[in-house]
Design a protein around this motif. Structure first.
Motif, PDB file in Angstrom:
ATOM      1  N   UNK A  10      46.158  29.500  26.584  1.00  0.00           N
ATOM      2  CA  UNK A  10      45.412  29.356  27.833  1.00  0.00           C
ATOM      3  C   UNK A  10      46.215  30.019  28.950  1.00  0.00           C
ATOM      4  N   UNK A  11      45.533  30.850  29.736  1.00  0.00           N
ATOM      5  CA  UNK A  11      46.182  31.610  30.809  1.00  0.00           C
ATOM      6  C   UNK A  11      46.007  30.848  32.123  1.00  0.00           C
ATOM      7  N   UNK A  12      47.140  30.404  32.683  1.00  0.00           N
ATOM      8  CA  UNK A  12      47.114  29.509  33.826  1.00  0.00           C
ATOM      9  C   UNK A  12      47.864  30.118  35.004  1.00  0.00           C
ATOM     10  N   UNK A  13      47.257  30.029  36.181  1.00  0.00           N
ATOM     11  CA  UNK A  13      47.906  30.409  37.433  1.00  0.00           C
ATOM     12  C   UNK A  13      48.219  29.127  38.188  1.00  0.00           C
ATOM     13  N   UNK A  14      49.513  28.872  38.444  1.00  0.00           N
ATOM     14  CA  UNK A  14      49.951  27.684  39.173  1.00  0.00           C
ATOM     15  C   UNK A  14      50.510  28.138  40.512  1.00  0.00           C
ATOM     16  N   UNK A  15      49.788  27.870  41.598  1.00  0.00           N
ATOM     17  CA  UNK A  15      50.316  28.219  42.912  1.00  0.00           C
ATOM     18  C   UNK A  15      51.369  27.198  43.313  1.00  0.00           C
ATOM     19  N   UNK A  16      52.377  27.649  44.032  1.00  0.00           N
ATOM     20  CA  UNK A  16      53.450  26.746  44.422  1.00  0.00           C
ATOM     21  C   UNK A  16      54.216  26.220  43.225  1.00  0.00           C
ATOM     22  N   UNK A  17      54.448  27.080  42.247  1.00  0.00           N
ATOM     23  CA  UNK A  17      55.081  26.652  41.001  1.00  0.00           C
ATOM     24  C   UNK A  17      56.580  26.843  40.946  1.00  0.00           C
TER      25      UNK A  17
END
Length: 196
Positions: A10-17
């Protein structure tokens, strides 16, 4: 997450990571097999966070990329989303987590609460630009790609009610109240008919 939770591929974008809750979520997602991008305003700090996430995980978990992105800026968001899509091949899940905390409005907010009328207009604008408008801008850049793909999820991180009303918090700021409009108003996005 439960020990049996899997997010393989699963391709995940986590802002503020780069730190805090975002970094913890990114760690858990990598442990579950996800491929992810973490964002932050500072390119060096973001690259370092991604390297720390990938370190010692072996080839299966090396897909952690750092993407410099200022969620307050449309061009930065669009560029960061494009870089994420190039690196991961798409985005299946957006975790809208980037935020600035009450310490930016009042560094002593827990010990010396400040009434909202004493908050500087600049500090308030920056808080809203990051904690509300930033969520909108990132989702605005990501959701059309999800709709084109016919799938995707947006997770907007907020806080619970007891934290929102705690002494020292600007009631229209940090996470919950500022983001409340995101909860119901974004639901119709997912009801939009897919064009095929």
């Amino acid at each position: 997450m439960t020990p049996d939770f899997r997010a393989d591929g699963v391709r995940v974008l986590v802002t503020g990571g780069t730190s805090g809750l975002g970094h913890a979520m990114a760690t858990a997602l990598l442990d579950a097999g996800a491929r992810l991008a973490v964002t932050g305003r500072d390119a060096e700090r973001t690259a370092d966070a991604a390297a720390r996430l990938a370190a010692g995980r072996g080839a299966k978990h090396t897909q952690a990329v750092g993407v410099a992105m200022d969620v307050r800026d449309e061009e930065s968001v669009e560029g960061g989303v494009e870089e994420t899509v190039r690196s991961l091949g798409g985005i299946d899940v957006l975790v809208n987590n980037a935020e600035i905390g009450m310490r930016t409005v009042n560094p002593r907010f827990l010990t010396d609460p400040q009434p909202f009328w004493q908050v500087s207009p600049h500090g308030f604008r920056d808080l809203v630009a990051t904690n509300l408008t930033g969520y909108f801008l990132v989702a605005r850049a990501v959701v059309p790609r999800m709709l084109s793909a016919g799938r995707g999820r947006v997770i907007n991180v907020t806080m619970n009610h007891s934290t929102m009303v705690r002494r020292g918090f600007v009631r229209t700021g940090r996470r919950g109240p500022a983001r409340r409009p995101c909860r119901g108003s974004w639901r119709p996005i997912w009801r939009t008919p897919r064009s095929r």
